[in-house]
Design a protein around this motif. Sequence first.
Motif, PDB file in Angstrom:
ATOM      1  N   GLY A   1      37.392 -33.271   4.545  1.00 35.98           N
ATOM      2  CA  GLY A   1      38.695 -32.632   4.870  1.00 35.98           C
ATOM      3  C   GLY A   1      39.740 -33.528   3.525  1.00 35.98           C
ATOM      4  O   GLY A   1      40.714 -33.269   3.509  1.00 35.98           O
ATOM      5  N   HIS A   2      38.876 -34.416   2.783  1.00 41.28           N
ATOM      6  CA  HIS A   2      39.641 -35.285   1.846  1.00 41.28           C
ATOM      7  C   HIS A   2      40.374 -34.067   0.825  1.00 41.28           C
ATOM      8  O   HIS A   2      39.808 -33.184   0.264  1.00 41.28           O
ATOM      9  CB  HIS A   2      38.838 -36.130   1.250  1.00 41.28           C
TER      10      HIS A   2
ATOM     11  N   ASP B   1      32.164 -31.157  -4.379  1.00 37.97           N
ATOM     12  CA  ASP B   1      32.869 -30.402  -5.730  1.00 37.97           C
ATOM     13  C   ASP B   1      34.388 -31.163  -5.659  1.00 37.97           C
ATOM     14  O   ASP B   1      35.348 -30.745  -4.891  1.00 37.97           O
ATOM     15  CB  ASP B   1      33.126 -28.865  -5.331  1.00 37.97           C
ATOM     16  N   ILE B   2      34.713 -32.039  -6.863  1.00 30.75           N
ATOM     17  CA  ILE B   2      35.903 -32.444  -6.927  1.00 30.75           C
ATOM     18  C   ILE B   2      36.870 -31.771  -7.584  1.00 30.75           C
ATOM     19  O   ILE B   2      36.719 -31.160  -8.405  1.00 30.75           O
ATOM     20  CB  ILE B   2      35.920 -34.025  -7.884  1.00 30.75           C
ATOM     21  N   ALA B   3      38.250 -31.480  -6.782  1.00 35.05           N
ATOM     22  CA  ALA B   3      39.340 -30.638  -7.383  1.00 35.05           C
ATOM     23  C   ALA B   3      39.449 -31.258  -8.858  1.00 35.05           C
ATOM     24  O   ALA B   3      39.686 -32.329  -8.734  1.00 35.05           O
ATOM     25  CB  ALA B   3      40.313 -30.480  -6.232  1.00 35.05           C
TER      26      ALA B   3
ATOM     27  N   ALA C   1      37.680 -44.568  -4.279  1.00 36.31           N
ATOM     28  CA  ALA C   1      37.464 -43.806  -5.681  1.00 36.31           C
ATOM     29  C   ALA C   1      38.002 -42.542  -5.630  1.00 36.31           C
ATOM     30  O   ALA C   1      38.719 -42.071  -6.622  1.00 36.31           O
ATOM     31  CB  ALA C   1      36.091 -43.827  -6.068  1.00 36.31           C
ATOM     32  N   LEU C   2      37.899 -41.641  -4.383  1.00 33.88           N
ATOM     33  CA  LEU C   2      38.488 -40.552  -4.336  1.00 33.88           C
ATOM     34  C   LEU C   2      40.094 -40.614  -4.405  1.00 33.88           C
ATOM     35  O   LEU C   2      40.735 -39.403  -5.027  1.00 33.88           O
ATOM     36  CB  LEU C   2      38.092 -39.646  -2.926  1.00 33.88           C
ATOM     37  N   ASN C   3      40.608 -41.538  -3.739  1.00 33.09           N
ATOM     38  CA  ASN C   3      42.235 -41.871  -3.707  1.00 33.09           C
ATOM     39  C   ASN C   3      42.594 -41.816  -5.215  1.00 33.09           C
ATOM     40  O   ASN C   3      43.779 -41.671  -5.393  1.00 33.09           O
ATOM     41  CB  ASN C   3      42.217 -42.803  -2.830  1.00 33.09           C
TER      42      ASN C   3
ATOM     43  N   ARG D   1      36.901 -39.177 -13.266  1.00 37.31           N
ATOM     44  CA  ARG D   1      37.727 -40.169 -12.897  1.00 37.31           C
ATOM     45  C   ARG D   1      37.298 -40.972 -11.521  1.00 37.31           C
ATOM     46  O   ARG D   1      37.097 -42.139 -11.289  1.00 37.31           O
ATOM     47  CB  ARG D   1      39.232 -39.745 -12.560  1.00 37.31           C
ATOM     48  N   PHE D   2      36.747 -40.046 -10.611  1.00 42.71           N
ATOM     49  CA  PHE D   2      36.008 -40.093  -9.346  1.00 42.71           C
ATOM     50  C   PHE D   2      34.791 -41.340  -9.629  1.00 42.71           C
ATOM     51  O   PHE D   2      34.673 -42.357  -8.946  1.00 42.71           O
ATOM     52  CB  PHE D   2      35.567 -39.144  -8.531  1.00 42.71           C
TER      53      PHE D   2
END
Length: 395
Positions: A280-281, A315-317, A391-393, A325-326
């Motif tokens: 859900g991130h 899949d990074i938005a 890293a996602l944050n 960046r991630f």
Amino acid sequence: MHAPDRDYHPETRLVHAGTLRSSYGETSEALFLTQGFVYETAEECEERFQSTTPGFIYSRFSNPTVAMFERRMAAFEGAESARATASGMAAVNAALVGQVRAGDHVVAAKALFGSCRWVVEDFLPRFGVASTLINGLDLDAWRNAVRPNTKVFFLESPTNPTLDVIDIAAVAKIAHGAGARLVVDNVFATPLWQSPLTLGADCVVYSATKHIDGQGRCLGGVILASEAFIQEHVHMFLRQTGPSMSPFNAWVLLKGLETLHLRVRRQTETAAAVAGALAGHKAIARLVYPGRPDHPQAVTVAKQMSGGSTMVALDIAGGKAAAFRFLDALKLVRITNNLGDAKSLVTHPATTTHQRLTAEQRAELGIGDGLVRFSAGLEHPGDVLDDLVTALNAV
Ligand SMILES: Cc1ncc(COP(=O)(O)O)c(C=O)c1O
């Protein structure tokens, strides 16, 4: 193969099957670093070459350490026969090229590892072997691609890197109905969680570089099939063209097999935990994990895989910039192109393994610029998750 190898549980076979103990009675498998073998007499040598007496001749053909690896893999996979190769690509190439000749036709799912796709799409046609790439999830596409000269079907499942799951039993049935044989690249499933031969495939190939070594030490490949298949399509091709596995790598891989079930189980648990925690991130547009109920082919996963996967597709938005960046914010999980390793790893397929494809071809496969492939390692799952979330944050 030793018949008793088949009677034990898989974990036991991974430790013991195929052992050829020398006269010294060593506990750990011996490493035969020799190019060849000597004979007591010229007569014995002649008989060995005529295959009227058994024994090793030359390490391009076979070697005791390599034979132990092959026997152990065959016993684990439930295959009659196995041949080891220098790399996973040597295995894929031999399994495909060994079966065809000019005028034949190959059908393959287009969602293939980049080098496998090159062999099918670019290399085979150079020698008069036509190939058709189709959407492997669409069973009608397999049926419609068949021509009178179709000899081989080829697929990988789960696919690299999008983790789609193709119905192997259904594709095997279509292949056999068309008089063709099915080769499955089982790297992403691992031999622990999926047995393509049991599902009807005629041949299974692995990059042993991945979970079989699983510790980033060496390259290797293996082809598994019936004895008749190996004799007809693989044996002479390998023997005469020489993409043999080094005895040293075979020894490393034998040691890898001993712990494969422990490692793959742990990696699968970690990958499932990562998938559950990140689903859900807000930085993730889409997450794919075989084993989750929201997997697009969840029914097929349940039917043909006995475990989830060691891999997660994220899949990074925000596309490439956000994905980079991630990746750049990770401290523990390393950026690389390998998978199935003791170390947790991430790959950006669009700029690495699949960069050869055009943007349109990648889009067709669901490989967007934001896609990141995560391979779970053996670290404490909490540390891996912390690193990924931090890293996602930062994206
Ligand atoms: C699905 C798949 N098949 C084949 C290969 C080729 O294996 P190798 O790198 O050992 O040649 C790889 C990885 O590189 C892969 O991911």
